[in-house]
Design a protein around this motif. Structure first.
Motif, mmCIF file in Angstrom:
data_model
loop_
_atom_site.group_PDB
_atom_site.id
_atom_site.type_symbol
_atom_site.label_atom_id
_atom_site.label_comp_id
_atom_site.label_asym_id
_atom_site.label_seq_id
_atom_site.Cartn_x
_atom_site.Cartn_y
_atom_site.Cartn_z
ATOM 1 N N GLY A 110 -1.519 27.439 -7.998
ATOM 2 C CA GLY A 110 -3.254 28.081 -7.693
ATOM 3 C C GLY A 110 -3.720 27.622 -6.208
ATOM 4 O O GLY A 110 -4.989 27.840 -5.803
ATOM 5 N N LYS A 111 -3.549 27.135 -5.253
ATOM 6 C CA LYS A 111 -3.646 27.013 -4.198
ATOM 7 C C LYS A 111 -3.298 28.307 -3.209
ATOM 8 O O LYS A 111 -3.908 28.270 -1.629
ATOM 9 C CB LYS A 111 -2.714 26.045 -3.365
ATOM 10 C CG LYS A 111 -2.955 24.822 -4.576
ATOM 11 C CD LYS A 111 -2.006 23.493 -3.495
ATOM 12 C CE LYS A 111 -1.907 22.159 -4.437
ATOM 13 N NZ LYS A 111 -0.804 20.976 -3.891
ATOM 14 N N VAL B 166 -2.049 31.551 -5.365
ATOM 15 C CA VAL B 166 -2.726 32.747 -6.132
ATOM 16 C C VAL B 166 -3.192 32.102 -7.559
ATOM 17 O O VAL B 166 -3.585 30.908 -7.238
ATOM 18 C CB VAL B 166 -1.153 33.281 -6.441
ATOM 19 C CG1 VAL B 166 -0.321 34.072 -5.102
ATOM 20 C CG2 VAL B 166 -0.043 32.649 -6.961
ATOM 21 N N ASN B 167 -3.424 32.871 -7.658
ATOM 22 C CA ASN B 167 -3.994 32.969 -9.104
ATOM 23 C C ASN B 167 -2.879 32.869 -10.539
ATOM 24 O O ASN B 167 -2.374 33.828 -10.296
ATOM 25 C CB ASN B 167 -4.511 34.768 -9.712
ATOM 26 C CG ASN B 167 -5.277 34.776 -11.425
ATOM 27 O OD1 ASN B 167 -4.704 33.317 -11.713
ATOM 28 N ND2 ASN B 167 -5.885 35.433 -11.855
ATOM 29 N N PRO B 168 -2.365 32.174 -10.447
ATOM 30 C CA PRO B 168 -1.458 31.869 -11.545
ATOM 31 C C PRO B 168 -1.279 32.556 -12.895
ATOM 32 O O PRO B 168 -0.187 32.925 -13.493
ATOM 33 C CB PRO B 168 -1.094 30.016 -11.811
ATOM 34 C CG PRO B 168 -2.417 29.470 -11.223
ATOM 35 C CD PRO B 168 -3.124 30.682 -10.654
ATOM 36 N N SER B 169 -1.901 32.644 -13.265
ATOM 37 C CA SER B 169 -2.675 33.603 -14.203
ATOM 38 C C SER B 169 -1.710 34.363 -14.089
ATOM 39 O O SER B 169 -0.573 35.277 -15.267
ATOM 40 C CB SER B 169 -4.163 33.798 -14.970
ATOM 41 O OG SER B 169 -4.919 32.326 -15.476
ATOM 42 N N GLU B 170 -1.392 35.548 -13.302
ATOM 43 C CA GLU B 170 -0.969 36.515 -13.651
ATOM 44 C C GLU B 170 0.763 36.705 -13.553
ATOM 45 O O GLU B 170 1.017 37.248 -13.236
ATOM 46 C CB GLU B 170 -1.045 37.118 -11.266
ATOM 47 C CG GLU B 170 -2.581 37.741 -11.386
ATOM 48 C CD GLU B 170 -3.003 38.271 -10.534
ATOM 49 O OE1 GLU B 170 -2.168 39.079 -9.461
ATOM 50 O OE2 GLU B 170 -3.877 38.239 -10.267
ATOM 51 N N LEU B 171 1.097 35.200 -13.119
ATOM 52 C CA LEU B 171 2.466 34.747 -12.820
ATOM 53 C C LEU B 171 3.012 34.623 -14.301
ATOM 54 O O LEU B 171 3.738 35.395 -14.556
ATOM 55 C CB LEU B 171 2.973 34.482 -12.205
ATOM 56 C CG LEU B 171 2.888 33.919 -11.025
ATOM 57 C CD1 LEU B 171 3.007 32.828 -10.151
ATOM 58 C CD2 LEU B 171 3.820 35.004 -9.819
ATOM 59 N N GLN B 172 2.050 33.905 -15.177
ATOM 60 C CA GLN B 172 2.149 33.293 -16.128
ATOM 61 C C GLN B 172 2.048 35.585 -17.619
ATOM 62 O O GLN B 172 3.429 34.758 -18.357
ATOM 63 C CB GLN B 172 1.188 33.008 -17.313
ATOM 64 C CG GLN B 172 1.421 31.729 -16.144
ATOM 65 C CD GLN B 172 0.419 30.856 -16.878
ATOM 66 O OE1 GLN B 172 -0.858 30.777 -16.497
ATOM 67 N NE2 GLN B 172 0.535 29.824 -17.827
ATOM 68 N N VAL B 173 0.799 36.228 -17.543
ATOM 69 C CA VAL B 173 1.466 37.082 -17.957
ATOM 70 C C VAL B 173 2.948 38.100 -17.494
ATOM 71 O O VAL B 173 2.785 39.312 -18.686
ATOM 72 C CB VAL B 173 0.062 37.954 -17.623
ATOM 73 C CG1 VAL B 173 -0.524 37.362 -18.537
ATOM 74 C CG2 VAL B 173 0.303 38.261 -16.933
ATOM 75 N N LEU C 151 -9.292 33.958 -13.719
ATOM 76 C CA LEU C 151 -9.144 32.933 -12.934
ATOM 77 C C LEU C 151 -8.934 31.177 -13.466
ATOM 78 O O LEU C 151 -9.658 31.181 -14.789
ATOM 79 C CB LEU C 151 -9.853 33.437 -12.154
ATOM 80 C CG LEU C 151 -9.822 33.816 -10.542
ATOM 81 C CD1 LEU C 151 -10.908 34.428 -9.826
ATOM 82 C CD2 LEU C 151 -8.338 34.070 -9.851
ATOM 83 N N PRO C 152 -8.506 30.203 -13.284
ATOM 84 C CA PRO C 152 -7.892 29.927 -13.755
ATOM 85 C C PRO C 152 -9.329 28.646 -14.256
ATOM 86 O O PRO C 152 -9.604 27.173 -13.604
ATOM 87 C CB PRO C 152 -6.261 29.169 -14.290
ATOM 88 C CG PRO C 152 -6.334 29.669 -12.525
ATOM 89 C CD PRO C 152 -6.873 30.699 -12.384
#
Length: 205
Positions: A159-160, A162-169, A203-204
């Motif tokens: 999260g520092k 990129v948006n980690p949610s994009e990698l999770q999906v 975004l988280p």
């Protein structure tokens, strides 16, 4: 949001502008049978839409992006970063029928993951013989050994930059056909399903 009829047991909603969201309660397709069925159906539709003919021979290779520095992470470890990687390998794809699919994998005791882009290309000469759509689904299936790789600490570290949610999906991204815009210098067009997912990712923070 308008509530729709459930799909494979999952709730569905429409935003009224053509975007349908599915409430999937797992991080990887293999975690639940219903999730796997949903994912396979989505990928099956992508294969059918491509209008490829069976039987065929399929070559497979992988490009691995290592998280060497923050600039690499910021540039590639995102949904639109997939297209950047494909564009950098365009010379291997022009004039051929190819599909791409991403995979995010953490090695043991690592702070950041590797981003793998799988290429599947129809070949006249060599490759794995594929008899039908089901055979292609099974051959191109990606297996995640660790379905708990996205820990809170790892998500915080990502999260520092990129948006980690994009990698999770990304584990739910089906293979998508590489399409060139011939009239604009063979520019690679956006991948439809990836762009739909990008619109739905929050975004988280």
């Amino acid at each position: 949001m308008k509530k729709l009829k459930p799909l494979f047991g999952f709730g569905c909603k429409s935003d009224g502008n053509g975007l349908v969201s599915i409430d999937v309660d797992c991080e990887f397709p293999q975690q639940k049978n219903d999730c796997l069925m949903l994912y396979n159906r989505l990928e099956e539709l992508k294969i059918i839409e491509s209008k490829i003919e069976f039987p065929l021979k399929l070559k497979h290779w992988t490009i691995t992006i290592n998280p060497t520095d923050k600039f690499t992470i910021m540039n590639y470890f995102r949904i639109d970063g997939i297209k950047k990687i494909v564009e950098e390998n365009k010379s291997e794809l022009i004039g051929r029928t190819s599909f791409v699919k991403p995979q995010v994998i953490y090695n043991k005791k690592t702070k950041f993951p590797n981003l793998l882009i799988h290429f599947y290309q129809i070949s006249d000469d060599d490759g794995i013989e594929i008899m039908d759509v089901q055979d292609m689904l099974e051959t191109c299936a990606l297996h995640y050994e660790n379905t708990k790789q996205f820990t809170k600490k790892r998500l915080s570290d990502l999260g520092k930059y990129v948006n980690p949610s994009e990698l999770q999906v990304m584990s739910f991204f089906p293979m998508e056909l590489v399409v060139f815009d011939i009239e604009n210098g063979n520019e690679i067009l956006d991948f439809p399903q990836q762009m739909r997912m990008l619109k739905s990712v929050k975004l988280p923070f």
